[in-house]
Design a protein around this motif. Structure first.
Motif, PDB file in Angstrom:
ATOM      1  N   ALA A   1       0.802  -1.226   0.000  1.00 23.52           N
ATOM      2  CA  ALA A   1       0.000   0.000   0.000  1.00 23.52           C
ATOM      3  C   ALA A   1       0.838   1.281   0.000  1.00 23.52           C
ATOM      4  O   ALA A   1       0.523   2.231  -0.745  1.00 23.52           O
ATOM      5  CB  ALA A   1      -0.969  -0.015   1.180  1.00 23.52           C
ATOM      6  N   PRO A   2       1.920   1.390   0.787  1.00 24.43           N
ATOM      7  CA  PRO A   2       2.700   2.643   0.776  1.00 24.43           C
ATOM      8  C   PRO A   2       3.378   2.933  -0.558  1.00 24.43           C
ATOM      9  O   PRO A   2       3.796   4.076  -0.798  1.00 24.43           O
ATOM     10  CB  PRO A   2       3.745   2.404   1.876  1.00 24.43           C
ATOM     11  N   PHE A   3       3.493   1.927  -1.423  1.00 22.98           N
ATOM     12  CA  PHE A   3       4.161   2.125  -2.712  1.00 22.98           C
ATOM     13  C   PHE A   3       3.197   2.585  -3.813  1.00 22.98           C
ATOM     14  O   PHE A   3       3.609   2.744  -4.960  1.00 22.98           O
ATOM     15  CB  PHE A   3       4.850   0.827  -3.141  1.00 22.98           C
ATOM     16  N   ASP A   4       1.933   2.767  -3.458  1.00 18.96           N
ATOM     17  CA  ASP A   4       0.928   3.223  -4.438  1.00 18.96           C
ATOM     18  C   ASP A   4       0.909   2.338  -5.686  1.00 18.96           C
ATOM     19  O   ASP A   4       0.757   2.825  -6.819  1.00 18.96           O
ATOM     20  CB  ASP A   4       1.181   4.679  -4.839  1.00 18.96           C
ATOM     21  N   THR A   5       1.064   1.038  -5.474  1.00 23.05           N
ATOM     22  CA  THR A   5       1.014   0.109  -6.603  1.00 23.05           C
ATOM     23  C   THR A   5      -0.424  -0.111  -7.043  1.00 23.05           C
ATOM     24  O   THR A   5      -1.365   0.092  -6.277  1.00 23.05           O
ATOM     25  CB  THR A   5       1.631  -1.243  -6.218  1.00 23.05           C
ATOM     26  N   ARG A   6      -0.586  -0.538  -8.274  1.00 20.21           N
ATOM     27  CA  ARG A   6      -1.888  -0.916  -8.800  1.00 20.21           C
ATOM     28  C   ARG A   6      -1.901  -2.436  -8.880  1.00 20.21           C
ATOM     29  O   ARG A   6      -1.178  -3.032  -9.693  1.00 20.21           O
ATOM     30  CB  ARG A   6      -2.116  -0.284 -10.177  1.00 20.21           C
ATOM     31  N   VAL A   7      -2.703  -3.038  -8.031  1.00 21.43           N
ATOM     32  CA  VAL A   7      -2.638  -4.491  -7.848  1.00 21.43           C
ATOM     33  C   VAL A   7      -3.844  -5.179  -8.465  1.00 21.43           C
ATOM     34  O   VAL A   7      -4.992  -4.786  -8.227  1.00 21.43           O
ATOM     35  CB  VAL A   7      -2.542  -4.858  -6.353  1.00 21.43           C
TER      36      VAL A   7
END
Length: 331
Positions: free
Chosen positions: A173-179
């Protein structure tokens, strides 16, 4: 009462409102009684005894001696509950098949219990491969070419939606990934941008920067990442496997790495396992093989003890079991 004179008790078992509860009684710790887990049973109010006709529960602590467990169950048909030691239960699939259709025992595993250390390891492998740490750590001379990709804002595909996947979503979540989560059902998963079923795996691979395998091994998932699927990935993508080795076609993975079809791989589990001395996967470009150490005994023993204590309380009372295994699906 049933045919053996046992009282039938119908209460929930991890959300199942129709299955009868196991009959409580003495618990055997097999194949060898480890004091840590004996203490966990006793802390929950359980009684530990050697295997006998009185035994109603078994805590099985070996992942490699399923034949011994099969013999114990054959000789003692009144065993109603078996706790298995690991999250994955592929070592027991033949035993499940042999006992298909039988009501007992209720099987529970450690699935979900080791989520934190394994998800942490998956994140470490992801960061290492994106930043070419495996390749850089082997260097014997200065490379003037700077290599590495940030995890921030990347597209991540996670195959599986169990405890490890859910914990990894929290860490990402802190990496602002799109999962994107790939699972058996397309029901939403908290923290994931979208969820698709396994039939659509090929559709989501071309956009993936990272593919993490966190699914149980079964007939459906074995070989799910083969030559075709690896060929769909872009050259900058990396693959991480913290699930089971047979989910990836090892030869196809080595070939993809060696020809630069993908950028790297973080592999904790392999097929075969252990990987033979000198296997080309060890030396494949930007690849690290961590030799099934995502969760070490030091990490897992207290977590398994906590799972056993919880499930013993459920066994003796009316609480829900955690980690109930569906023998038909193999996890």
């Amino acid at each position: 009462m049933n045919a053996r004179g046992h009282i039938d008790r119908t209460v929930p078992v991890e959300g199942d409102h129709t299955r009868r509860r196991p009959e409580p009684g003495p618990i055997a710790v097999l194949p060898h009684a480890d004091p840590v887990f004996v203490e966990a049973i006793e802390a929950a109010g359980g009684t530990v005894e050697p295997l006998s006709e009185r035994t109603r529960g078994v805590v099985w602590l070996s992942a490699r001696e399923s034949s011994g467990l099969a013999a114990a169950l054959d000789e003692h048909p009144d065993i109603h509950w078996v706790q298995l030691p690991w999250a994955g239960v592929d070592a027991f699939l033949e035993l499940f098949k042999a006992r298909a259709g039988e009501e007992w025992p209720l099987w529970t595993s450690a699935k979900g219990a080791y989520s934190e250390p394994v998800a942490e390891h998956a994140l470490a492998l992801t960061l290492a491969t994106l930043r070419f740490i495996p390749q850089k750590s082997r260097a014997s001379e200065w490379d003037p070419v700077r290599r590495g990709t940030s995890l921030y804002g990347r597209n991540v595909v996670i195959v599986g939606a169990g405890g490890i996947a859910q914990e990894l979503l929290r860490l990402l979540a802190p990496f602002d990934t799109r999962v994107t989560v790939v699972r058996r059902r397309d029901a939403p998963v908290e923290g994931a941008e979208r969820t698709v079923t396994g039939e659509h795996l090929a559709d989501v691979l071309p956009d993936a920067d990272v593919v993490v395998l966190a699914a149980a091994q079964s007939e459906r998932t074995s070989g799910m990442l083969g030559e075709h699927e690896l060929g769909l990935l872009k050259p900058s993508a990396v693959v991480v496997n913290i699930a089971r080795g047979p989910l990836i076609d090892t030869d196809a993975l080595v070939a993809a790495l060696e020809r630069g079809a993908i950028a790297g791989a973080g592999i904790d589990v392999t097929d075969p396992e252990p990987l033979p001395h000198g296997h080309p996967l060890f030396s494949a470009p930007n690849t690290v093989v961590t030799m099934h150490s995502a969760d070490t005994p030091e990490m897992t023993r207290p977590l398994l003890a906590a799972r056993i204590e919880h499930n013993v309380r459920a066994f003796l009372g009316d609480g829900d079991f955690i980690g109930v295994v569906d023998p038909e699906h193999g996890y």
